[in-house]
Write a protein that holds these residues in place. Sequence first.
Motif, PDB file in Angstrom:
ATOM      1  N   PHE A  85       0.766  -1.186   0.097  1.00 35.92           N
ATOM      2  CA  PHE A  85       0.022   0.061  -0.087  1.00 35.92           C
ATOM      3  C   PHE A  85       0.780   1.235  -0.171  1.00 35.92           C
ATOM      4  CE2 PHE A  85      -2.298  -3.372   2.146  1.00 35.92           C
ATOM      5  CZ  PHE A  85      -3.580  -3.600   1.131  1.00 35.92           C
ATOM      6  N   TYR A  86       2.193   1.184  -0.114  1.00 37.51           N
ATOM      7  CA  TYR A  86       2.995   2.370  -0.208  1.00 37.51           C
ATOM      8  C   TYR A  86       4.305   2.109  -1.253  1.00 37.51           C
ATOM      9  CZ  TYR A  86       5.974   0.109   3.300  1.00 37.51           C
ATOM     10  OH  TYR A  86       6.725  -0.945   4.104  1.00 37.51           O
ATOM     11  N   ASN A  87       5.027   3.161  -1.574  1.00 32.83           N
ATOM     12  CA  ASN A  87       5.890   2.848  -2.444  1.00 32.83           C
ATOM     13  C   ASN A  87       7.414   2.691  -1.732  1.00 32.83           C
ATOM     14  OD1 ASN A  87       7.358   2.933  -4.774  1.00 32.83           O
ATOM     15  ND2 ASN A  87       7.297   5.110  -5.166  1.00 32.83           N
ATOM     16  N   HIS A  88       7.903   3.703  -1.339  1.00 36.07           N
ATOM     17  CA  HIS A  88       9.261   3.695  -0.400  1.00 36.07           C
ATOM     18  C   HIS A  88       9.002   3.838   1.033  1.00 36.07           C
ATOM     19  CE1 HIS A  88      11.335   3.019  -4.457  1.00 36.07           C
ATOM     20  NE2 HIS A  88      10.697   4.472  -4.613  1.00 36.07           N
ATOM     21  N   PHE A  89       9.765   3.013   1.937  1.00 34.59           N
ATOM     22  CA  PHE A  89       9.571   3.249   3.308  1.00 34.59           C
ATOM     23  C   PHE A  89      10.548   4.619   3.595  1.00 34.59           C
ATOM     24  CE2 PHE A  89      10.910   2.742   7.729  1.00 34.59           C
ATOM     25  CZ  PHE A  89       9.744   2.337   8.173  1.00 34.59           C
ATOM     26  N   PRO A  90      10.054   5.478   4.499  1.00 35.85           N
ATOM     27  CA  PRO A  90      10.833   6.652   4.767  1.00 35.85           C
ATOM     28  C   PRO A  90      12.159   6.461   5.311  1.00 35.85           C
ATOM     29  CG  PRO A  90       9.049   6.276   6.427  1.00 35.85           C
ATOM     30  CD  PRO A  90       8.777   5.144   5.255  1.00 35.85           C
ATOM     31  N   SER A  91      13.066   6.338   4.400  1.00 36.72           N
ATOM     32  CA  SER A  91      14.598   6.215   4.911  1.00 36.72           C
ATOM     33  C   SER A  91      15.330   7.323   4.143  1.00 36.72           C
ATOM     34  CB  SER A  91      15.012   5.008   4.914  1.00 36.72           C
ATOM     35  OG  SER A  91      15.281   4.623   3.578  1.00 36.72           O
ATOM     36  N   VAL A  92      16.609   7.922   4.563  1.00 35.62           N
ATOM     37  CA  VAL A  92      17.134   8.930   3.746  1.00 35.62           C
ATOM     38  C   VAL A  92      17.618   8.167   2.217  1.00 35.62           C
ATOM     39  CG1 VAL A  92      19.534  10.118   3.579  1.00 35.62           C
ATOM     40  CG2 VAL A  92      17.968  10.268   5.458  1.00 35.62           C
ATOM     41  N   GLU A  93      17.979   6.898   2.356  1.00 33.58           N
ATOM     42  CA  GLU A  93      18.251   6.104   1.147  1.00 33.58           C
ATOM     43  C   GLU A  93      17.225   5.994   0.333  1.00 33.58           C
ATOM     44  OE1 GLU A  93      20.765   5.716   4.648  1.00 33.58           O
ATOM     45  OE2 GLU A  93      18.720   5.315   4.265  1.00 33.58           O
ATOM     46  N   ALA A  94      15.987   5.998   0.475  1.00 30.99           N
ATOM     47  CA  ALA A  94      14.912   5.642  -0.234  1.00 30.99           C
ATOM     48  C   ALA A  94      14.766   6.721  -1.173  1.00 30.99           C
ATOM     49  CB  ALA A  94      13.693   5.242   0.658  1.00 30.99           C
ATOM     50  N   PHE A  95      14.858   7.697  -0.697  1.00 34.11           N
ATOM     51  CA  PHE A  95      14.875   9.068  -1.662  1.00 34.11           C
ATOM     52  C   PHE A  95      15.787   9.053  -3.015  1.00 34.11           C
ATOM     53  CE2 PHE A  95      12.649  10.615   1.963  1.00 34.11           C
ATOM     54  CZ  PHE A  95      11.792  11.382   1.590  1.00 34.11           C
ATOM     55  N   ALA A  96      16.840   8.348  -2.972  1.00 35.79           N
ATOM     56  CA  ALA A  96      17.434   8.084  -4.489  1.00 35.79           C
ATOM     57  C   ALA A  96      16.495   7.692  -5.283  1.00 35.79           C
ATOM     58  CB  ALA A  96      18.717   7.127  -3.964  1.00 35.79           C
ATOM     59  N   ALA A  97      15.821   6.649  -5.135  1.00 40.06           N
ATOM     60  CA  ALA A  97      14.743   6.044  -6.079  1.00 40.06           C
ATOM     61  C   ALA A  97      13.652   6.776  -6.392  1.00 40.06           C
ATOM     62  CB  ALA A  97      14.385   4.619  -5.552  1.00 40.06           C
ATOM     63  N   GLN A  98      13.244   7.691  -5.210  1.00 39.57           N
ATOM     64  CA  GLN A  98      12.087   8.467  -5.361  1.00 39.57           C
ATOM     65  C   GLN A  98      12.338   9.635  -6.230  1.00 39.57           C
ATOM     66  OE1 GLN A  98       9.128   7.707  -3.830  1.00 39.57           O
ATOM     67  NE2 GLN A  98       8.089   9.373  -4.658  1.00 39.57           N
ATOM     68  N   LEU A  99      13.510  10.357  -6.197  1.00 40.85           N
ATOM     69  CA  LEU A  99      14.296  11.136  -7.130  1.00 40.85           C
ATOM     70  C   LEU A  99      14.050  10.874  -8.541  1.00 40.85           C
ATOM     71  CD1 LEU A  99      17.218  12.653  -4.866  1.00 40.85           C
ATOM     72  CD2 LEU A  99      15.482  13.847  -5.856  1.00 40.85           C
ATOM     73  N   GLN A 100      14.408   9.712  -9.019  1.00 38.20           N
ATOM     74  CA  GLN A 100      14.314   9.061 -10.040  1.00 38.20           C
ATOM     75  C   GLN A 100      13.091   8.834 -10.853  1.00 38.20           C
ATOM     76  OE1 GLN A 100      17.236   9.238 -12.056  1.00 38.20           O
ATOM     77  NE2 GLN A 100      18.037   9.735 -10.113  1.00 38.20           N
ATOM     78  N   GLU A 101      12.210   8.561  -9.774  1.00 43.61           N
ATOM     79  CA  GLU A 101      10.556   8.379 -10.247  1.00 43.61           C
ATOM     80  C   GLU A 101       9.853   9.564 -10.681  1.00 43.61           C
ATOM     81  OE1 GLU A 101       9.250   5.728  -7.559  1.00 43.61           O
ATOM     82  OE2 GLU A 101      10.700   4.257  -7.662  1.00 43.61           O
ATOM     83  N   LYS A 102      10.053  10.559  -9.864  1.00 37.74           N
ATOM     84  CA  LYS A 102       9.163  11.984 -10.090  1.00 37.74           C
ATOM     85  C   LYS A 102       9.519  12.684 -11.277  1.00 37.74           C
ATOM     86  CE  LYS A 102       6.252  15.098  -8.504  1.00 37.74           C
ATOM     87  NZ  LYS A 102       4.899  14.641  -8.181  1.00 37.74           N
TER      88      LYS A 102
END
Length: 520
Positions: A31-48
Motif C-alpha cells: 500500500f505504499y511505495n518507499h519506506f521513509p529512509s534517507v536512502e529511499a529518496f534516491a529512487a524517489q528522485l528518479q521516479e518523480k
Amino acid sequence: MKITKMDYAATGAFSQTITDYLCRSPKLQPFYNHFPSVEAFAAQLQEKNFSPKQRHTLHQALREQYASLADIHPKVQQHLDLLLQPNTYTVTTGHQLNIFTGPLYFVYKIITAINTCRQLQQAYPDYNFVPVYWMATEDHDFAEINHFNLFGKKYTWHTAQTGAVGRFSTQGLEQVLAELPEQYPLFEQAYRNSNTLADATRAITHALFGEYGLINVDGDHTELKKNLTPVVEKELTEQLSNQLVEETNAQLEQLGYKAQVYSRPINLFYLTGGLRERIVLEGDTYKVLNADISFSLEEMLQQAHEHPERFSPNVILRPLYEELILPNLAYIGGGAEVAYWFQLRKVFAAYGVAFPVLMLRNSALYISRSNAARMHKLELQPEALFQDYQELKKYLSSRLHEEEIDLEAQRRAVAAVFALVEKLADSIDPTLVKAVGAEAQKAHNSLQMLEKKLAKARDSKHEQTFKQLENLKDKLFPNGSLQERHDNLLSYQTNHPDFIPALVEAFDPFDLKFTILEEE
C-alpha cells in the motif's frame, strides 16, 4: 533541553496501522511505495517527473499568492526561485487553516518537513529540497478550525460565512484578539491586515517559519486547477477513483485494518462564491447538493475546461492534485493521514503519478521546568507518564508502601511499666492499685489514639502524592489525550521564545521515535 526518545507503540496513542507501518510489517508493503529512509529518496528522485511547464505554472501562481506579503524573507524568495530549477524538489505537509495555528501538531508537521529537507540536502547535495505547507484553503468544515485552546481556555471565532474557509474574510477575528489575555503582535497584524483567512495564515506561517524557507501553497488557483482537469473528466465519466479505493479498502479490511476515509462515487465538490458542495449523479444529471444547480454531462465537461477553479477535490483526490502541481517527493502527515494515503496508491498508479514517500510527522511531549520538578519529586521517568493514571497510582502505592503503623509493642512496654508501678503501689498502699490501673488504661487509650492519627497522616501524605500525580497527568495530557492534539503554540512560545528553534533542533524525521522534551 533534555531529550528522550521512545517507541510510538509504547505511548499507546497511535493506531495499529501506524505502529505496523513503522515496524515495516509485510502486510502493509503493497500500500505504499518507499519506506521513509534517507536512502529511499534516491529512487524517489528518479521516479518523480515534473516538466519545465509545470514548474513555470507553479512559480507564477506562487508569485501571485505571495504578493499579499509586504516583505518576503530572503530564504523564501530563494526557494521560490529554485522551484524553476529541474533539480529542485519539495517535501510537503498539509493542514487546515486553524485560527492561531490550532493544535501544536500543526507546528510539528511543518518542522518535520523542514528537517526532512535539511537531511536530504546533506545526503543529496546535487539537488535542492524545499519544505512546503499545503494550505487546506478549500476545506469547508469551519467548526474544525474556528477555535483554539490557550492556557486552559477555549477561544472561538463566530461568523456566518460559508464555503471554502480560505476565502473567508477575517472580519470577526478582532473580537477573538480582544478576548486574549495579552497582545500577540504577529497574529494581530496578520488578522487585521489580511483580506482573507488564506492570506492571514500565509502571513503567520511566513513569520514563524520564513527563516527556514517554508513555502505556502494554496491550491485554490485557476491555473493550478487546470492540471486537475483530466482527473475531473475521468471522475465525472468513469468514477475511477471510487472503484480503485473501494478495491483497496477491501484488501485493507481483509488484513484487519479499517478504512480511514470513505470514498464517494464522485470525489469532487462544486466550488463557487460561498458554496462548496458535493457533486452527485442522479440519472443523467449532475447535481450540486444543497443548491439549485445541475448540469448535463456535456455541460459539466464544459465547466471543467472553462472554469477549472470550480472543481474542488475531496480527501480522496486532494493528494493526487497536490502531486500533480508540485515536484514533490514525500508527504508528511499525522497517523490518520498516513493511514488514509494507504488507500490511494492504486489511484496514483492509474494516473501515472509517482506515489510519494509517506512520513509520520514528529510527535512530542513538552515538559516544562515546573512540571519536570513535579515529575522528579514523584521519582517518575518521562516514559512512565504515558501509563494510565490508575496504573501509575498502583505503582506509586507499591513504591510508597511503608510498614503498617502498629504501636502494639509500645503498648506492651507501657503495660509492663504500669505493672511494676502497680506492684509497687500494692506493697505500699493497696488502695492505690485502682488508681494506677486507671492511669494504665489512659495510657493505653492514648497510644491507640496516636496510632490512628499517625495512620491518617500517612494516608493523607499519600493522597497528596496521588493528587500531585493527577495534576501532572492533566497538565501533560489534557482531556486524556496527547498535549499536541489540544494545546496551542502560544501556550509555550509566550514564555519560551526559542520554542520553535528548540523543536527544530530536537526533531529527527527519520528516527521514527516519539520525542520527549524536558526543560532543565
